[in-house]
Design a protein around this motif. Structure first.
Motif, PDB file in Angstrom:
ATOM      1  N   ASP A 286      -8.552  -4.984   5.773  1.00 25.18           N
ATOM      2  CA  ASP A 286      -8.428  -4.147   6.978  1.00 25.18           C
ATOM      3  C   ASP A 286      -9.781  -3.577   7.402  1.00 25.18           C
ATOM      4  OD1 ASP A 286      -5.712  -4.631   6.879  1.00 25.18           O
ATOM      5  OD2 ASP A 286      -5.187  -2.678   6.031  1.00 25.18           O
ATOM      6  N   GLN A 287     -10.607  -3.207   6.422  1.00 25.04           N
ATOM      7  CA  GLN A 287     -11.925  -2.659   6.739  1.00 25.04           C
ATOM      8  C   GLN A 287     -12.912  -3.740   7.194  1.00 25.04           C
ATOM      9  OE1 GLN A 287     -13.759   0.034   3.898  1.00 25.04           O
ATOM     10  NE2 GLN A 287     -11.774   0.663   3.105  1.00 25.04           N
ATOM     11  N   THR A 288     -12.665  -4.972   6.767  1.00 24.37           N
ATOM     12  CA  THR A 288     -13.587  -6.057   7.111  1.00 24.37           C
ATOM     13  C   THR A 288     -13.497  -6.448   8.582  1.00 24.37           C
ATOM     14  OG1 THR A 288     -13.599  -6.945   4.867  1.00 24.37           O
ATOM     15  CG2 THR A 288     -14.138  -8.486   6.642  1.00 24.37           C
ATOM     16  N   LEU A 289     -12.296  -6.495   9.118  1.00 25.94           N
ATOM     17  CA  LEU A 289     -12.127  -7.015  10.487  1.00 25.94           C
ATOM     18  C   LEU A 289     -12.969  -6.259  11.528  1.00 25.94           C
ATOM     19  CD1 LEU A 289     -10.399  -9.449  11.469  1.00 25.94           C
ATOM     20  CD2 LEU A 289      -9.977  -8.732   9.122  1.00 25.94           C
ATOM     21  N   PRO A 290     -13.013  -4.918  11.512  1.00 23.01           N
ATOM     22  CA  PRO A 290     -13.879  -4.232  12.486  1.00 23.01           C
ATOM     23  C   PRO A 290     -15.358  -4.553  12.297  1.00 23.01           C
ATOM     24  CG  PRO A 290     -12.246  -2.716  11.579  1.00 23.01           C
ATOM     25  CD  PRO A 290     -12.192  -3.954  10.755  1.00 23.01           C
ATOM     26  N   LYS A 291     -15.790  -4.717  11.059  1.00 27.16           N
ATOM     27  CA  LYS A 291     -17.196  -5.057  10.807  1.00 27.16           C
ATOM     28  C   LYS A 291     -17.512  -6.472  11.282  1.00 27.16           C
ATOM     29  CE  LYS A 291     -17.559  -1.916   6.860  1.00 27.16           C
ATOM     30  NZ  LYS A 291     -17.746  -1.795   5.403  1.00 27.16           N
ATOM     31  N   VAL A 292     -16.547  -7.352  11.119  1.00 26.88           N
ATOM     32  CA  VAL A 292     -16.723  -8.716  11.617  1.00 26.88           C
ATOM     33  C   VAL A 292     -16.818  -8.713  13.136  1.00 26.88           C
ATOM     34  CG1 VAL A 292     -15.622 -10.979  11.841  1.00 26.88           C
ATOM     35  CG2 VAL A 292     -15.666  -9.823   9.624  1.00 26.88           C
ATOM     36  N   LYS A 293     -16.012  -7.869  13.769  1.00 23.94           N
ATOM     37  CA  LYS A 293     -16.040  -7.815  15.234  1.00 23.94           C
ATOM     38  C   LYS A 293     -17.396  -7.337  15.760  1.00 23.94           C
ATOM     39  CE  LYS A 293     -13.257  -6.508  19.235  1.00 23.94           C
ATOM     40  NZ  LYS A 293     -14.386  -6.070  20.063  1.00 23.94           N
ATOM     41  N   VAL A 294     -18.023  -6.398  15.053  1.00 25.53           N
ATOM     42  CA  VAL A 294     -19.379  -5.976  15.434  1.00 25.53           C
ATOM     43  C   VAL A 294     -20.313  -7.187  15.396  1.00 25.53           C
ATOM     44  CG1 VAL A 294     -21.362  -4.557  14.791  1.00 25.53           C
ATOM     45  CG2 VAL A 294     -19.048  -3.604  14.665  1.00 25.53           C
ATOM     46  N   PHE A 295     -20.183  -7.972  14.337  1.00 28.44           N
ATOM     47  CA  PHE A 295     -20.998  -9.185  14.167  1.00 28.44           C
ATOM     48  C   PHE A 295     -20.715 -10.206  15.268  1.00 28.44           C
ATOM     49  CE2 PHE A 295     -21.101 -13.421  11.850  1.00 28.44           C
ATOM     50  CZ  PHE A 295     -22.470 -13.595  11.941  1.00 28.44           C
ATOM     51  N   THR A 296     -19.439 -10.519  15.480  1.00 27.14           N
ATOM     52  CA  THR A 296     -19.102 -11.565  16.454  1.00 27.14           C
ATOM     53  C   THR A 296     -19.305 -11.104  17.900  1.00 27.14           C
ATOM     54  OG1 THR A 296     -16.760 -10.939  16.301  1.00 27.14           O
ATOM     55  CG2 THR A 296     -17.519 -12.735  14.880  1.00 27.14           C
ATOM     56  N   ASP A 297     -19.106  -9.820  18.162  1.00 26.96           N
ATOM     57  CA  ASP A 297     -19.388  -9.306  19.513  1.00 26.96           C
ATOM     58  C   ASP A 297     -20.861  -9.486  19.862  1.00 26.96           C
ATOM     59  OD1 ASP A 297     -16.803  -8.565  20.127  1.00 26.96           O
ATOM     60  OD2 ASP A 297     -17.092  -6.420  19.746  1.00 26.96           O
ATOM     61  N   ALA A 298     -21.729  -9.228  18.869  1.00 23.09           N
ATOM     62  CA  ALA A 298     -23.165  -9.382  19.102  1.00 23.09           C
ATOM     63  C   ALA A 298     -23.505 -10.842  19.403  1.00 23.09           C
ATOM     64  CB  ALA A 298     -23.949  -8.894  17.888  1.00 23.09           C
ATOM     65  N   ILE A 299     -22.845 -11.765  18.699  1.00 24.67           N
ATOM     66  CA  ILE A 299     -23.087 -13.189  18.968  1.00 24.67           C
ATOM     67  C   ILE A 299     -22.613 -13.552  20.368  1.00 24.67           C
ATOM     68  CG2 ILE A 299     -22.423 -15.537  18.307  1.00 24.67           C
ATOM     69  CD1 ILE A 299     -22.359 -14.555  15.399  1.00 24.67           C
ATOM     70  N   ARG A 300     -21.425 -13.109  20.710  1.00 21.98           N
ATOM     71  CA  ARG A 300     -20.901 -13.436  22.042  1.00 21.98           C
ATOM     72  C   ARG A 300     -21.763 -12.839  23.153  1.00 21.98           C
ATOM     73  NH1 ARG A 300     -15.857 -13.324  19.132  1.00 21.98           N
ATOM     74  NH2 ARG A 300     -15.868 -11.033  19.181  1.00 21.98           N
ATOM     75  N   ALA A 301     -22.420 -11.718  22.840  1.00 19.07           N
ATOM     76  CA  ALA A 301     -23.313 -11.091  23.826  1.00 19.07           C
ATOM     77  C   ALA A 301     -24.713 -11.696  23.803  1.00 19.07           C
ATOM     78  CB  ALA A 301     -23.393  -9.588  23.567  1.00 19.07           C
ATOM     79  N   GLY A 302     -24.942 -12.621  22.869  1.00 22.40           N
ATOM     80  CA  GLY A 302     -26.257 -13.252  22.770  1.00 22.40           C
ATOM     81  C   GLY A 302     -27.328 -12.352  22.193  1.00 22.40           C
TER      82      GLY A 302
END
Length: 382
Positions: free
Chosen positions: A154-170
């Motif tokens: 449960d704690q990992t998913l928000p941290k992953v989203k920070v990572f993947t959001d940054a990728i999607r934003a370039g």
């Protein structure tokens, strides 16, 4: 991730360069059929067992790898979930795997080279668990560990989203900064994710761990793009979204994992094997060099399982617990030297850690791995 899928000679060659790394496999005195153990002889194309049936409760596999490649042996449920496993059993090496199983139909799987479906034998388990009622402290340990595994997911998913959001934003720098924190919860509880069989290959496989025809996806594919290639393209943005999806699947499935006191103990040992075969060598995070973050998370996950089982293990084998207490503390102290404070996850980049210091870390892992391999037997009683 599962240990690197390559010939064991290469593992041993790299190990010798680090001064005799041996935590990935251990010799065992167990022989096929001894003390009711089921003998498992694994080879490159065969998997022979000395029994097709067993009684519910404690089941011991006396495994001998007679093949030319490292192998993995698993006890598998009909739906594919893994009850217990031992990875990276080298050629000529024997290992004793202790597990707990309920009545039902299972398979014993040998996976030469640790790839594919493997060679399998049926195992029918019947009856009820014999002997005295299980120590209620073990039931409490399993419940607490299940909560821990779910909390980490449960704690990992928000941290992953920070990572993947940054990728999607370039945003290259932001993605690189978020990469290592996104992996901590996964690394702490990786044996639980691996027990499902299909999640780890999609999320945590390295390029040299791919099976024939497998598309490279997950953290390490993105790690290479960020840290070695220095770019974020359309494919990386698509892969970031797929990582979100695959890890949400992991989060949903954690509650269905097969967790027993012995799987917790074996999982703790597996986490040390992960350190020995990937983190100490610098192979796991070869582009980002964030290996010490994974290293610490693996040790924390192993220590959590051990702490929950400690009271029962101390009743059955106080000398073993004394050794484990000492060696966990020693390894924790070693790792603390590579971060500014004990509560920080900002570790030294692993490419800055010289061979002599890597050798000391290897020695610390080996010193802990040996007694930790005895935890499962101590938990169920000798």
């Amino acid at each position: 991730m599962r240990p690197l899928r390559r010939p064991v000679l290469a593992v041993l060659t790299g190990a010798l360069a680090l001064g005799g790394l041996t935590a990935c496999t251990e010799k065992s005195d167990a022989k096929a059929g001894e003390d009711g153990a089921i003998g498992v002889t694994a080879a490159d194309t065969t998997c022979d067992t000395t029994a097709k049936t067993a009684k519910a409760g404690k089941v011991t596999l006396a495994i001998a790898n007679k093949g030319k490649r490292a192998t993995e042996v698993e006890i598998v449920m009909p739906d594919g979930r893994i009850v217990s496993e031992k990875e990276n059993i080298g050629p000529g090496v024997s290992y004793t795997l202790t597990a707990e199983v309920k009545a039902g139909d299972y398979e014993i799987a040998c996976r030469p080279g640790m790839v594919g479906h493997g060679v399998r034998q049926k195992l029918t388990v019947s009856g009820k668990e014999s002997g005295a009622k299980r120590d209620p402290r073990l039931d409490a340990a399993v419940s607490a560990y299940r909560d821990y595994a779910q909390d980490q997911a449960d704690q990992t998913l928000p941290k992953v989203k920070v990572f993947t959001d940054a990728i999607r934003a370039g945003e290259l720098d932001a993605a690189k900064k978020a990469y290592a924190p996104s992996r901590i919860g996964w690394e702490r509880t990786e044996p639980v994710a691996e027990s499902f069989g299909d999640i780890d290959p999609k999320t945590d496989t390295r390029a040299d761990g791919l099976e024939k025809g497998q598309k490279w996806t997950g953290w390490h594919r993105l790690e290479k793009a960020l840290f070695e290639d220095g770019k974020i393209g359309a494919e990386e943005k698509t892969l970031a979204t797929r990582l979100d999806t695959d890890l949400k699947d992991w989060q949903r499935r954690v509650g269905r994992a097969v967790i027993t006191p012995t799987s917790m103990a074996n999982g703790a040992k597996d986490l040390l094997d992960e350190v020995a075969t990937g983190k100490v060598t610098g192979e796991e995070e070869r582009y980002s060099h964030t290996d010490l973050v994974d290293f610490k998370a693996n040790v924390e996950g192993a220590e959590k399982a051990y702490t929950l089982l400690r009271a029962v293990a101390k009743t059955n084998d106080p000398d073993l617990v004394a050794r484990l207490d000492t060696r966990f503390a020693a390894l924790d102290k070693q790792l603390d030297a590579y971060r500014p404070s004990p509560d920080s996850y900002e570790f030294t980049s692993y490419d800055k850690v010289g061979e002599a210091r890597r050798k000391k870390l290897s020695d610390g892992v080996n010193a802990l791995a040996e007694p930790l391999s005895k935890l499962a037997a101590a938990v169920v009683g000798k």
